[in-house]
Write a protein that holds these residues in place. Sequence first.
Motif, PDB file in Angstrom:
ATOM      1  N   ALA A  12       1.135  -0.974   0.173  1.00  0.00           N
ATOM      2  CA  ALA A  12      -0.020  -0.008   0.478  1.00  0.00           C
ATOM      3  C   ALA A  12       1.303   1.166   0.127  1.00  0.00           C
ATOM      4  CB  ALA A  12      -0.845  -0.045   1.112  1.00  0.00           C
ATOM      5  N   TYR A  13       0.282   2.345  -0.484  1.00  0.00           N
ATOM      6  CA  TYR A  13       1.036   3.742  -0.455  1.00  0.00           C
ATOM      7  C   TYR A  13       0.210   4.862  -1.273  1.00  0.00           C
ATOM      8  CZ  TYR A  13       1.104   3.460  -5.848  1.00  0.00           C
ATOM      9  OH  TYR A  13       0.657   3.408  -7.676  1.00  0.00           O
ATOM     10  N   ILE A  14       0.682   6.344  -0.683  1.00  0.00           N
ATOM     11  CA  ILE A  14      -0.304   6.676  -1.238  1.00  0.00           C
ATOM     12  C   ILE A  14       0.578   7.878  -2.072  1.00  0.00           C
ATOM     13  CG2 ILE A  14      -2.030   7.449   0.880  1.00  0.00           C
ATOM     14  CD1 ILE A  14      -0.202   9.146   1.963  1.00  0.00           C
ATOM     15  N   ALA A  15       0.036   8.630  -3.250  1.00  0.00           N
ATOM     16  CA  ALA A  15       0.549   9.302  -4.350  1.00  0.00           C
ATOM     17  C   ALA A  15       0.758  10.622  -4.090  1.00  0.00           C
ATOM     18  CB  ALA A  15       1.009   8.609  -5.750  1.00  0.00           C
ATOM     19  N   GLN A  16       1.647  11.472  -4.043  1.00  0.00           N
ATOM     20  CA  GLN A  16       1.334  12.980  -4.619  1.00  0.00           C
ATOM     21  C   GLN A  16       1.157  13.191  -5.560  1.00  0.00           C
ATOM     22  OE1 GLN A  16       1.377  15.331  -1.112  1.00  0.00           O
ATOM     23  NE2 GLN A  16       0.067  16.069  -3.596  1.00  0.00           N
ATOM     24  N   TRP A  17      -0.183  13.183  -5.990  1.00  0.00           N
ATOM     25  CA  TRP A  17      -0.441  13.901  -7.508  1.00  0.00           C
ATOM     26  C   TRP A  17      -0.498  15.977  -7.621  1.00  0.00           C
ATOM     27  CZ3 TRP A  17      -1.860  11.214 -12.371  1.00  0.00           C
ATOM     28  CH2 TRP A  17      -1.801  10.121 -11.859  1.00  0.00           C
ATOM     29  N   ILE A  18       0.261  16.282  -8.679  1.00  0.00           N
ATOM     30  CA  ILE A  18       0.497  18.267  -9.134  1.00  0.00           C
ATOM     31  C   ILE A  18       0.013  17.918 -10.124  1.00  0.00           C
ATOM     32  CG2 ILE A  18       1.587  19.366  -8.481  1.00  0.00           C
ATOM     33  CD1 ILE A  18       2.937  17.887  -6.502  1.00  0.00           C
ATOM     34  N   PHE A  33       5.930  11.755  -6.413  1.00  0.00           N
ATOM     35  CA  PHE A  33       6.504  10.653  -4.787  1.00  0.00           C
ATOM     36  C   PHE A  33       5.673   9.933  -4.272  1.00  0.00           C
ATOM     37  CE2 PHE A  33       5.774  15.806  -3.710  1.00  0.00           C
ATOM     38  CZ  PHE A  33       5.215  14.821  -2.213  1.00  0.00           C
ATOM     39  N   ARG A  34       5.840   9.454  -3.986  1.00  0.00           N
ATOM     40  CA  ARG A  34       5.002   8.145  -3.037  1.00  0.00           C
ATOM     41  C   ARG A  34       5.449   7.826  -1.865  1.00  0.00           C
ATOM     42  NH1 ARG A  34       4.120   2.988  -7.030  1.00  0.00           N
ATOM     43  NH2 ARG A  34       3.312   4.385  -9.047  1.00  0.00           N
ATOM     44  N   GLU A  56       7.645   6.801   6.535  1.00  0.00           N
ATOM     45  CA  GLU A  56       8.026   7.937   6.374  1.00  0.00           C
ATOM     46  C   GLU A  56       7.076   8.822   5.631  1.00  0.00           C
ATOM     47  OE1 GLU A  56      12.314   7.059   6.859  1.00  0.00           O
ATOM     48  OE2 GLU A  56      11.613   7.076   4.235  1.00  0.00           O
ATOM     49  N   ILE A  57       6.333  10.185   5.689  1.00  0.00           N
ATOM     50  CA  ILE A  57       5.283  10.261   5.109  1.00  0.00           C
ATOM     51  C   ILE A  57       5.435  11.389   4.394  1.00  0.00           C
ATOM     52  CG2 ILE A  57       3.046  11.242   5.192  1.00  0.00           C
ATOM     53  CD1 ILE A  57       3.200   8.562   5.387  1.00  0.00           C
ATOM     54  N   SER A  58       5.786  11.647   3.626  1.00  0.00           N
ATOM     55  CA  SER A  58       6.401  13.338   2.221  1.00  0.00           C
ATOM     56  C   SER A  58       4.899  13.812   1.949  1.00  0.00           C
ATOM     57  CB  SER A  58       6.943  13.026   1.340  1.00  0.00           C
ATOM     58  OG  SER A  58       8.069  11.992   1.328  1.00  0.00           O
ATOM     59  N   GLU A  59       4.559  15.072   2.304  1.00  0.00           N
ATOM     60  CA  GLU A  59       2.980  15.837   1.578  1.00  0.00           C
ATOM     61  C   GLU A  59       3.066  16.848   1.150  1.00  0.00           C
ATOM     62  OE1 GLU A  59       0.438  15.733   5.664  1.00  0.00           O
ATOM     63  OE2 GLU A  59       2.866  15.871   6.747  1.00  0.00           O
ATOM     64  N   ILE A  60       2.956  17.736   0.258  1.00  0.00           N
ATOM     65  CA  ILE A  60       2.593  18.827   0.257  1.00  0.00           C
ATOM     66  C   ILE A  60       1.594  19.629   1.208  1.00  0.00           C
ATOM     67  CG2 ILE A  60       1.478  20.803  -1.009  1.00  0.00           C
ATOM     68  CD1 ILE A  60       2.180  18.949  -2.945  1.00  0.00           C
ATOM     69  N   ILE A  61       1.799  21.107   2.563  1.00  0.00           N
ATOM     70  CA  ILE A  61       1.287  21.926   3.191  1.00  0.00           C
ATOM     71  C   ILE A  61       1.547  22.703   2.400  1.00  0.00           C
ATOM     72  CG2 ILE A  61       2.632  20.043   5.031  1.00  0.00           C
ATOM     73  CD1 ILE A  61       4.667  22.609   5.762  1.00  0.00           C
ATOM     74  N   GLY A  62       1.902  23.090   1.922  1.00  0.00           N
ATOM     75  CA  GLY A  62       1.810  24.438   1.033  1.00  0.00           C
ATOM     76  C   GLY A  62       1.619  25.124  -0.401  1.00  0.00           C
ATOM     77  N   PHE A  63       1.232  26.553  -1.553  1.00  0.00           N
ATOM     78  CA  PHE A  63       1.742  26.940  -2.648  1.00  0.00           C
ATOM     79  C   PHE A  63       2.472  27.836  -2.131  1.00  0.00           C
ATOM     80  CE2 PHE A  63      -0.775  22.626  -3.535  1.00  0.00           C
ATOM     81  CZ  PHE A  63      -0.224  22.259  -5.000  1.00  0.00           C
ATOM     82  N   THR A  64       3.298  28.344  -3.268  1.00  0.00           N
ATOM     83  CA  THR A  64       3.965  29.428  -2.934  1.00  0.00           C
ATOM     84  C   THR A  64       3.883  30.536  -3.643  1.00  0.00           C
ATOM     85  OG1 THR A  64       5.646  28.971  -4.211  1.00  0.00           O
ATOM     86  CG2 THR A  64       6.505  28.252  -2.162  1.00  0.00           C
TER      87      THR A  64
END
Length: 679
Positions: free
Chosen positions: A225-231, A243-244, A251-259
């Motif tokens: 199982a994984y979660i994939a970040q789509w942009i 990224f997954r 080891e979770i990688s997640e978007i917390i905001g845009f610039t």
Amino acid sequence: MSKLSLSAAVAALMLGASALAATNASAAPPTAAEWAKRPALRGVSISPDGKHLAGVVSPDGEKTYISVWNADDLTKPPKIIGPPPRSNMVGVRFIKNDRILVSSWQPVETTTGQGFVVKSYTGRNFIMDLDGGNVMTTAGGRDQFADEAGSIIDTLPLDPKNVLVDLFRPNSKGTVYVQGIYKMDAYTGAMTKVLQDSDKFSGVQTDLNGDVRARVEFAFDNGKAYIAQWIRDPATNAWEEHFRSYAADREISEIIGFTKDPNIALVRTSKGRDKSAIFEYDIKAKKMLGEAFAHKLFDAGSVYESQDKADYGEILGFTYEGPDGGSYWLDPTLKAAEDQARKALQYQTVKTEWTDIATGEKARISYPDGAKVSLADWSNDRKRFLIVRSGPKVAAEYYLIVDGQIKLLAKAKPWIAPETLGDMRVVQYPARDGLIIPAFLTTPPKASFGEGPYPTIILPHGGPWGRDDLGWDGSGWVQYFAARGYAVLQPQFRGSEGWGQKLWRAGDKEWGQKMQDDKDDGARWLIDQKIAAPDRIAMHGFSYGGYSAMAASVRPNGLYQCAIAGAGVSEIARIKTGILSGSRWGKEFQEPTIDGLSPLKNADKVSIPILVYHGDRDLTVEMSHSERFVQALKNAGKDVTFVKIADMAHTAGDTPDQQVKVLTTIENYLKTGCGPGGL
């Protein structure tokens, strides 16, 4: 919603009013009823234009309402908004200058297909004017009890009318919900679909323009199982996977905001690190750039970005997860406002030595001495600021800075005298295998109870993937008992989250084993420090903490005179197949970490008295966990007391009456049922 004539009562909350001023002439500890009274004011926010304040008020300590003040003239009576029938108001925030989002909480009964009545609680959200008019749901409808629901994912600060909602509607069978992202007129409820979502994606996020730019896919890679970040690409609008994060890796990688740069996102990650950090991420190149923010000793948290048109999207600061939280300001105006408040309110700090759990490296950290003074909210133009002063001995106090002047709005619980409460400090101690364990230690007021040793309560938190903080304890389990002469230790045992990967992962498959050793080692450390009386120690906990208390009653270590288990897990196997059932992510992410001692299977080994209490509306840990454990103890002839608390969910006190019941039940048991002669 009803608008009530409570202005006079609520006005008494404001600066200069005597009706709610602290009048404690003696040093008597607060009663259970005083402790359980709902705060006079909580959850305050300021409107984007700075002209209004809103918060949850309770003039009688029982019923709650929404109060809206004119920030230009705080002497004017506020507008009061009452709840729907059988409900209490629990939260409010501004979504536009003249529109607020209000949350309520109410008991519900649902009949299953088999005819069983399931009792629980449910929350409802409403959008309304500042006087309680023009009410609609977050799904845009006018029927407050419709099944459709929506959550606001972006208030669209630059749009004067609309917000963005994630909408859920039942299908024709009433069982499957179809997701969609809609732009909703916050005044009329009119909807325009922005994105048709599906079960494949969740976690939708927007950029600074309010455009949907990110979402998360849950999927499998060769059964993993994984979660994939789509942009969504800012130039082509095409969706791409970036990224997954695999569940088993944790080891979770997640978007917390845009610039302000549409090609640069902010990503928080713990990948390859003990402490999470925030990085800039290049969308076009699909790679991490440099650190935007990291703290050497604690996990990075979130980002503050400007909502003002003049510098919209500018990064103002970051948060991190220190013992009392923490903010790192980049914006000089916000830092100056917080500094001003700290000087005016006589903020002081304590310095102590800190050992990094992962590296063993020594450092010096500081934390608030008595009360934290922090910037909680501000107007978009950063000219008006909401300040909160709170700490282990101080329920929240709310202040407003206007034109450089700081004004007291109200105190949450002015009837509780701080001098009757204990002193809390941050400590660390070594577990028997050398792992460093952080903890929060609260000792009774010395003026009333001397230097110790004291009767002591070991109080593990729930989760177990949770943590405690240096702050006000609304449950009363810390200060209510410290005010009565008990020392209270809150160990951040292995398996606790928010202290780095090493401590968190060290709890894997150690339920009732090394995780329990950490709590016992904390008790022994208190004895060595002459803080705990060795023959007067108890363990109390709720949820996973309740499991810990059950485990303490089973383990033959002789440390505890009794155990008190609230809503505890008595069967590990049932948690693995129950709470995590149906969650493929949970089965790989958390289930493999849950293993160890099962209290129910070891009921015959219980060697100390134990109190078990549970709420009959608890759907998180079913009451049968407690009932089966209690019956097994009774069958084995053990000393057990069981208290069922009517209408309580998995919150240890949804109402003042329930909280009084919990506190007095524990207090009386400590006095009369805990070991020979009581604690």
